[in-house]
Design an enzyme around this catalytic site. Structure first.
Site, PDB file in Angstrom:
ATOM      1  N   HIS A 115       0.836  -1.219   0.000  1.00  0.00           N
ATOM      2  CA  HIS A 115       0.000   0.000   0.000  1.00  0.00           C
ATOM      3  C   HIS A 115       0.869   1.268   0.000  1.00  0.00           C
ATOM      4  CE1 HIS A 115      -3.446  -2.603   1.310  1.00  0.00           C
ATOM      5  NE2 HIS A 115      -2.453  -3.248   1.898  1.00  0.00           N
TER       6      HIS A 115
ATOM      7  N   SER B 214      15.168  21.648 -15.683  1.00  0.00           N
ATOM      8  CA  SER B 214      13.988  22.463 -15.973  1.00  0.00           C
ATOM      9  C   SER B 214      14.439  23.772 -16.602  1.00  0.00           C
ATOM     10  CB  SER B 214      13.234  22.737 -14.668  1.00  0.00           C
ATOM     11  OG  SER B 214      12.432  23.903 -14.812  1.00  0.00           O
TER      12      SER B 214
ATOM     13  N   LYS C 186      15.961  21.567 -10.480  1.00  0.00           N
ATOM     14  CA  LYS C 186      15.311  20.329 -10.899  1.00  0.00           C
ATOM     15  C   LYS C 186      16.260  19.331 -11.558  1.00  0.00           C
ATOM     16  CE  LYS C 186      11.554  19.319 -10.678  1.00  0.00           C
ATOM     17  NZ  LYS C 186      10.387  19.670 -11.484  1.00  0.00           N
TER      18      LYS C 186
ATOM     19  N   GLU D 243      10.022   8.400 -16.958  1.00  0.00           N
ATOM     20  CA  GLU D 243       8.637   8.846 -17.175  1.00  0.00           C
ATOM     21  C   GLU D 243       8.153   8.458 -18.568  1.00  0.00           C
ATOM     22  OE1 GLU D 243       8.077  13.052 -15.531  1.00  0.00           O
ATOM     23  OE2 GLU D 243      10.233  12.746 -15.430  1.00  0.00           O
TER      24      GLU D 243
END
Ligand code: ARG
Length: 464
Positions: free
Chosen positions: A158, A279, A285, A292
């Site tokens: 979980h 970024s 970043k 992804e």
């Protein structure tokens, strides 16, 4: 331009509709397989006495020259000729090379079985590259496990801390799924191991072709059972797309784990600079873009499977042109899967485990099961132990403390069974060392699993 079927028609097809129906743009990938299938077919015709030895020799020589030319010059197999598909392309080139003999090659044969044989031959020669790419990712995960050594981390259910495990054990969990993917490829390999030739367009062929010998020549284990089925069967494309979809689901889950575990919040692994992007606005970043993209691309491969199943479901028995849609789905799924396997292996290859962080995260209240096991070892029924430790956890959460902060007196407030040795029993290392089963995270079991995975990798590397 004359087409393979021009005789039936008074005029040329509409140019736009012809282009709409043409598949050469993508089925030229089957060039090599189409020529190999035709080489075998010509031999079959010759053996059946349908082709004269001279014609058979001319066809054989012509097809081999075409194959060589295609191998040497990729531009040869290009769009410029206006052919409907790869089968028309090869036949036209053959006739251009050897004349009339080439016009006898298609005797007793249909493009319906030709495309079925081509696609099977294609997959047969491409599957090993996918298996090697799977093995490449398993290799990268095993190497990362080596860099992690005996480091501990929490496991999660979980997405909440569950129990301590070795980092290597977590990495091997993904190896286990990847090895199932390789097993699924082997099942596809078996499904396609069937010769379609001899089926004609749908009813079989009127020439005495020795299909068993043809199967041997092309390396197929079996001959197809039913010519009507062959004409319309693309189950194996669905099987491949299913294997690719599950493979991509696994890559997506691997990607998700490392996206989380390389985040500031977890910090379990450090992403190599070469596997990250920045970024344009936020200077701090370090984004895990390749992971992804892998996660994102899983959607499109699953889409190919879904789309293909829908394309097949309404078809009447036998060949229907809808079946031509199989190839773009299959080729894109294959390309995407392999690219994602390579990308994931590359990212994993650049990960550095952060042992201090994972070990810290592996201690604390996730040792609660070990506390319960401690009481069970001293005779308490597990249900009672669970209840006692549950109450202890509730107290520690309220007081913002963990097991390590408890004095012996405090332990004993919860059960007189607790002794001085509870402190040594309730550590992350003690927890993993208590596990006893071969699939567990006990360091010896993990070492054995790593060794067994190495054996699998060696076996894959030694496959022909
Ligand atoms: N390009 C076709 C395909 O991919 C080849 C088979 C053509 N057969 C036919 N009857 N038109 O399905």
């Amino acid at each position: 331009m004359a087409h393979l079927w021009s005789g039936r028609f008074a005029g040329d097809p509409d140019a736009e509709l012809f282009a709409f129906g043409s598949s050469f743009r993508f089925d030229k990938r089957l060039f090599e397989d189409d020529v190999r299938g035709s080489l075998a077919w010509a031999q079959g015709l010759a053996r059946a006495g349908v082709l004269s030895p001279a014609d058979a020799a001319a066809i054989d020589g012509g097809l081999r020259a075409i194959l060589d030319r295609g191998g040497a010059d990729p531009a040869f197999v290009s769009e410029t000729h206006g052919d409907e598909d790869v089968h028309a392309f090869v036949e036209r080139e053959l006739v251009a090379l050897v004349g009339d003999a080439g016009r006898r090659l298609h005797t007793g044969r249909s493009r319906n079985e030709q495309v079925a044989v081509d696609l099977r031959l294609y997959l047969k020669r491409r599957l090993p590259a996918i298996e090697r790419a799977i093995a490449g990712l398993v290799r990268a995960l095993v190497d990362l496990a080596g860099r992690a050594g005996g480091a501990l981390m929490p496991s999660y259910t979980h997405l909440r801390r569950a129990q301590p495990v070795l980092v290597a054990h977590f990495l091997l969990s993904h190896c286990a799924a990847l090895r199932r993917d390789a097993g699924r490829l082997a099942a596809v390999r078996d499904e396609i191991d069937e010769l379609p030739l001899g089926s004609g367009a749908i009813a079989g062929t009127a020439y005495g072709i020795d299909v068993r010998a043809l199967a041997d020549a092309l390396g197929f284990a079996r001959v197809a059972r039913n010519s009507i089925d062959v004409s319309g069967d693309r189950d194996f494309v669905a099987s491949f797309l299913h294997a690719a979809s599950l493979g991509m689901v696994h890559l997506s889950r691997i990607a998700e784990d490392f996206i989380l575990f390389t985040s500031e919040e977890f910090g379990f692994f450090e992403l190599d600079d070469r596997a990250a992007t920045g970024s344009s606005l936020m200077p701090q970043k370090k984004n895990p873009d390749p992971l992804e993209l892998v996660r994102g691309k899983s959607g499109r491969v699953i889409g190919h499977l879904t789309g293909w199943l829908v394309s097949m479901k309404g078809l009447a028995a036998g060949y229907n042109k809808d079946l031509q849609e199989d190839k773009e789905a299959l080729f894109d799924a294959e390309d995407t899967w392999i690219a994602c396997l390579h990308a994931t292996a590359s990212v994993v290859g650049g990960l550095t485990p952060n042992q201090a962080t994972t070990t810290r995260a592996a201690s604390g209240l996730l040792l609660a099961t070990d506390v319960a096991d401690y009481l069970v070892a001293r005779g308490l029924p597990f249900r009672d132990a669970h209840e006692i430790v549950g109450a202890l956890v509730r107290r520690l959460v309220d007081e913002r403390r963990t097991f390590e902060d408890l004095s012996l007196e405090e332990w004993r407030q919860h059960s007189p069974l607790f002794g001085e040795d509870v402190r040594q029993a309730v550590t992350a290392l003690a927890s993993v060392e208590k596990k006893q089963t071969p699939q567990s995270t006990h360091p010896k079991a993990v070492a054995a699993a790593l060794a067994e995975t190495e054996e699998w990798l060696t076996a894959v590397a030694n496959e022909p």
